[in-house]
Design an enzyme around this catalytic site. Structure first.
Site, mmCIF file in Angstrom:
data_model
loop_
_atom_site.group_PDB
_atom_site.id
_atom_site.type_symbol
_atom_site.label_atom_id
_atom_site.label_comp_id
_atom_site.label_asym_id
_atom_site.label_seq_id
_atom_site.Cartn_x
_atom_site.Cartn_y
_atom_site.Cartn_z
ATOM 1 C CG HIS A 1 81.568 70.917 68.320
ATOM 2 N ND1 HIS A 1 82.944 71.092 68.303
ATOM 3 C CD2 HIS A 1 81.162 71.432 69.522
ATOM 4 C CE1 HIS A 1 83.333 71.689 69.428
ATOM 5 N NE2 HIS A 1 82.280 71.902 70.181
ATOM 6 C CG MET B 1 87.955 75.409 62.621
ATOM 7 S SD MET B 1 86.182 75.370 62.917
ATOM 8 C CE MET B 1 85.725 73.896 61.988
ATOM 9 C CB SER B 2 91.787 77.454 67.511
ATOM 10 O OG SER B 2 92.367 76.216 67.860
ATOM 11 C CG ASN C 1 87.695 65.164 62.963
ATOM 12 O OD1 ASN C 1 88.020 65.917 63.888
ATOM 13 N ND2 ASN C 1 87.717 65.528 61.702
ATOM 14 C CG HIS D 1 87.120 79.030 68.469
ATOM 15 N ND1 HIS D 1 86.450 78.800 69.646
ATOM 16 C CD2 HIS D 1 88.007 78.013 68.328
ATOM 17 C CE1 HIS D 1 86.905 77.687 70.205
ATOM 18 N NE2 HIS D 1 87.854 77.192 69.425
ATOM 19 C CB ALA E 1 89.671 69.353 68.989
ATOM 20 C CB SER F 1 87.813 70.729 71.999
ATOM 21 O OG SER F 1 87.544 71.887 71.255
ATOM 22 C CE1 TYR G 1 83.365 78.888 65.943
ATOM 23 C CE2 TYR G 1 85.546 78.220 65.239
ATOM 24 C CZ TYR G 1 84.453 78.070 66.073
ATOM 25 O OH TYR G 1 84.467 77.113 67.056
ATOM 26 C CD GLU G 2 83.591 81.336 69.909
ATOM 27 O OE1 GLU G 2 82.754 81.414 70.820
ATOM 28 O OE2 GLU G 2 84.810 81.113 70.107
ATOM 29 C CG HIS H 1 86.091 76.149 74.115
ATOM 30 N ND1 HIS H 1 87.423 76.450 73.968
ATOM 31 C CD2 HIS H 1 85.799 75.223 73.180
ATOM 32 C CE1 HIS H 1 87.913 75.733 72.953
ATOM 33 N NE2 HIS H 1 86.946 74.991 72.461
#
Ligand SMILES: O=P(O)(O)O[C@@H]1C[C@H](O)[C@@H](CO)O1
Length: 301
Positions: A274, A236-237, A260, A104, A135, A51, A106-107, A82
């Site tokens: 997000h 997360m990646s 953030n 990712h 990100a 991102s 989690y996907e 994405h």
């Protein structure tokens, strides 16, 4: 590492692909070459835009775009921001393959081999260097919204709990069974990034990225834990991609765009979303992408 595995046949568009099967990877590569042409498909540099660094994909010259939907075994990307394109072309005088969108864990039910299929494919397309971006939430108090952090090391939390893309039987054609990641983020490439940053007045922090499984953001107590163990930014990646890249000998340069500030206080009403991540990524992404393009110009491949 030598890359002389000539693919024999192209995978059919809807053929089931096993991301742990080396011959299946070759069949995916053959399909890509069949679709865009051998010359176009061959690349020396791979880029994974997280991102924020999506504008890099838009800056690729003489671009040939292959949507993930046309690549056998590539799942759809569901995360907003994405796009889901593999872009071939030139950037800073280098032949690049750019992934606008990543997978990712989690996907995809934490199937890390599936999520790293694009890295193994890019290796077979010839890349020697991979630039990854993400990100991330800033933990180190020097980090501010929109800052760029050069990743010097990582904490691959899912892998410490057994979720590594290298788990399972290993075909030696992928690389070693036991992979050293002491130098995961190449020192010379980091030095180059710092030099280019100095010349272009880009404030660049160097720090440790921690990958959590997601998709929920971290609780203040978890952020506090990560701070204690030495992490500077969290996301997360990335770590799964870097691990596979190192297994096959690709050098890596990595960046986190701070979208953030991770919250350490459970009594403060700080909510991360997000939308906020995408908003800051959009604001800061253009400048970060220009900076990464400047680095690419200076790369010696
Ligand atoms: O692909 P990246 O790591 O840039 O995406 C970040 C991490 C989560 O997928 C999402 C959270 O907002 O953005």
């Amino acid at each position: 590492m030598e890359n002389n595995n000539a693919p024999t046949h192209a995978a059919e568009p809807h053929q089931k692909i096993d991301p742990r099967n080396f011959d299946d990877i070759l069949a995916v590569v053959a399909s890509i070459k069949e679709q865009v042409g051998e010359e176009t498909a061959c690349a020396e540099l791979g880029i994974i835009c997280g991102s924020g660094l999506g504008p890099i994909g838009d800056a690729v010259e003489e671009a040939t775009i292959l949507p993930y939907g046309k690549i056998p075994g590539f799942p759809a990307t569901h995360v907003v921001g994405h796009k889901g394109n593999m872009i071939f072309g030139k950037l800073g005088g280098k032949k690049v393959v750019c992934l606008q969108g990543r997978f990712h864990p989690y996907e995809h039910n934490m199937d890390l081999a599936l999520c790293t299929l694009p890295v193994r494919v890019m290796h077979q397309l010839g890349i020697k260097i991979m630039i990854v971006s993400n990100a991330a939430g800033g933990i180190n108090t020097v980090l501010r919204h929109g800052d760029l952090m050069l990743i010097k090391d990582h904490i691959f939390l899912p892998a410490l709990a057994g979720f590594s893309p290298l788990v399972g039987c290993n075909d030696p054609r992928f690389g070693a069974r036991f992979v050293s990641v002491h130098d995961a983020y190449d020192k010379q490439l980091r030095q180059l990034a710092i030099e280019v940053g100095r010349k272009s007045n880009m404030t660049l922090y160097e720090g440790v990225y921690v990958m959590s499984g997601g998709p929920q953001y971290e609780s203040p107590a978890e952020v506090s834990l990560f701070k204690t163990v030495g992490a500077d930014a969290l996301g997360m990646s990335t770590c799964h991609e870097v691990t596979v890249a190192r297994q096959c000998g690709i050098k890596v340069l990595g960046f986190s765009l701070i979208t953030n500030i991770a919250n350490l206080d459970c009594d403060a009403s700080v909510e991360v979303s997000h939308e906020e991540v995408l908003d800051i990524a959009e604001q800061a992404g253009q400048r970060a992408s220009l900076f990464v393009s400047d680095i690419i110009k200076e790369l010696n491949i």
